[in-house]
Design an enzyme around this catalytic site. Sequence first.
Site, short mmCIF file in Angstrom:
data_model
loop_
_atom_site.label_atom_id
_atom_site.label_comp_id
_atom_site.label_asym_id
_atom_site.label_seq_id
_atom_site.Cartn_x
_atom_site.Cartn_y
_atom_site.Cartn_z
N HIS A 138 39.15 40.42 45.89
CA HIS A 138 39.63 41.52 46.73
C HIS A 138 40.86 41.09 47.51
O HIS A 138 40.93 39.95 47.99
CB HIS A 138 38.53 41.97 47.68
CG HIS A 138 37.29 42.41 46.98
ND1 HIS A 138 37.11 43.72 46.54
CD2 HIS A 138 36.18 41.72 46.58
CE1 HIS A 138 35.93 43.81 45.94
NE2 HIS A 138 35.36 42.62 45.94
N ASN A 140 18.84 29.76 33.34
CA ASN A 140 17.58 29.95 34.05
C ASN A 140 17.61 31.28 34.80
O ASN A 140 18.55 32.05 34.68
CB ASN A 140 17.35 28.76 34.99
CG ASN A 140 15.88 28.38 35.09
OD1 ASN A 140 15.03 29.24 35.27
ND2 ASN A 140 15.60 27.09 34.98
#
Length: 218
Positions: free
Chosen positions: A113, A83
């Site tokens: 990270h 969607n």
Amino acid sequence: MTEKAKMLNGELYDSSDKQLVDELIKAKKLCNQYNNLCIEDIEKGNEIIKKLFSKTGNEFMIMPNFYCDYGFNIEIGEKFYSNHNLVILDANKVTFGNNVQIGPNCGFYTSGHPIDKETRRKVEFAKPIVVGNDVWIGGNVCVMPGVTIGDARSGSQQSPTPSCLPPFSTPISPPKRNGWSATPQAIDPRCISLLHFQLFYAIMRQTKAGDYHHVRIS
């Protein structure tokens, strides 16, 4: 070793490397073209997706808007459907099986990270994501680096119930404060849904601020 090779190997790499930046810009331009097409121009849209992705099925539908980083790390199987507002940060491989359905506003994020701030300023890392066959993911779900979702027949947006637990034996290792929990739990892969991911991240939020771990569902 090039920064791209490090990225694909799951090692720390510099995302500002010129080769990576050039490939990212190329993908962003294709995403922009796709998102600005007339919704009826399905054939042209499919051509753009096939340019972006490394592999597609014969039948698929991705509702705009759609965004990705590189595209070449994405594979989708037959009858893939997403969607609106799908985001795939594909610094590493993102693989979807056949008959996968994804609700609106979902994200698949291979990028991560380092915890150490000095390291984080210079480099990052990426871990692959795998989604099996016949998986349905409800709206507003974020799938994090390194997650694998096994084959499932259907999904549910209801809260987890005991029927979603053993006798099925898909392991989950909930994170604890200083590492992985030593006690795996089990969950029926058919019961993976938005609220199940919310449950997992409620567990994750119990870790110390700044700690980062991922959940594996396979």
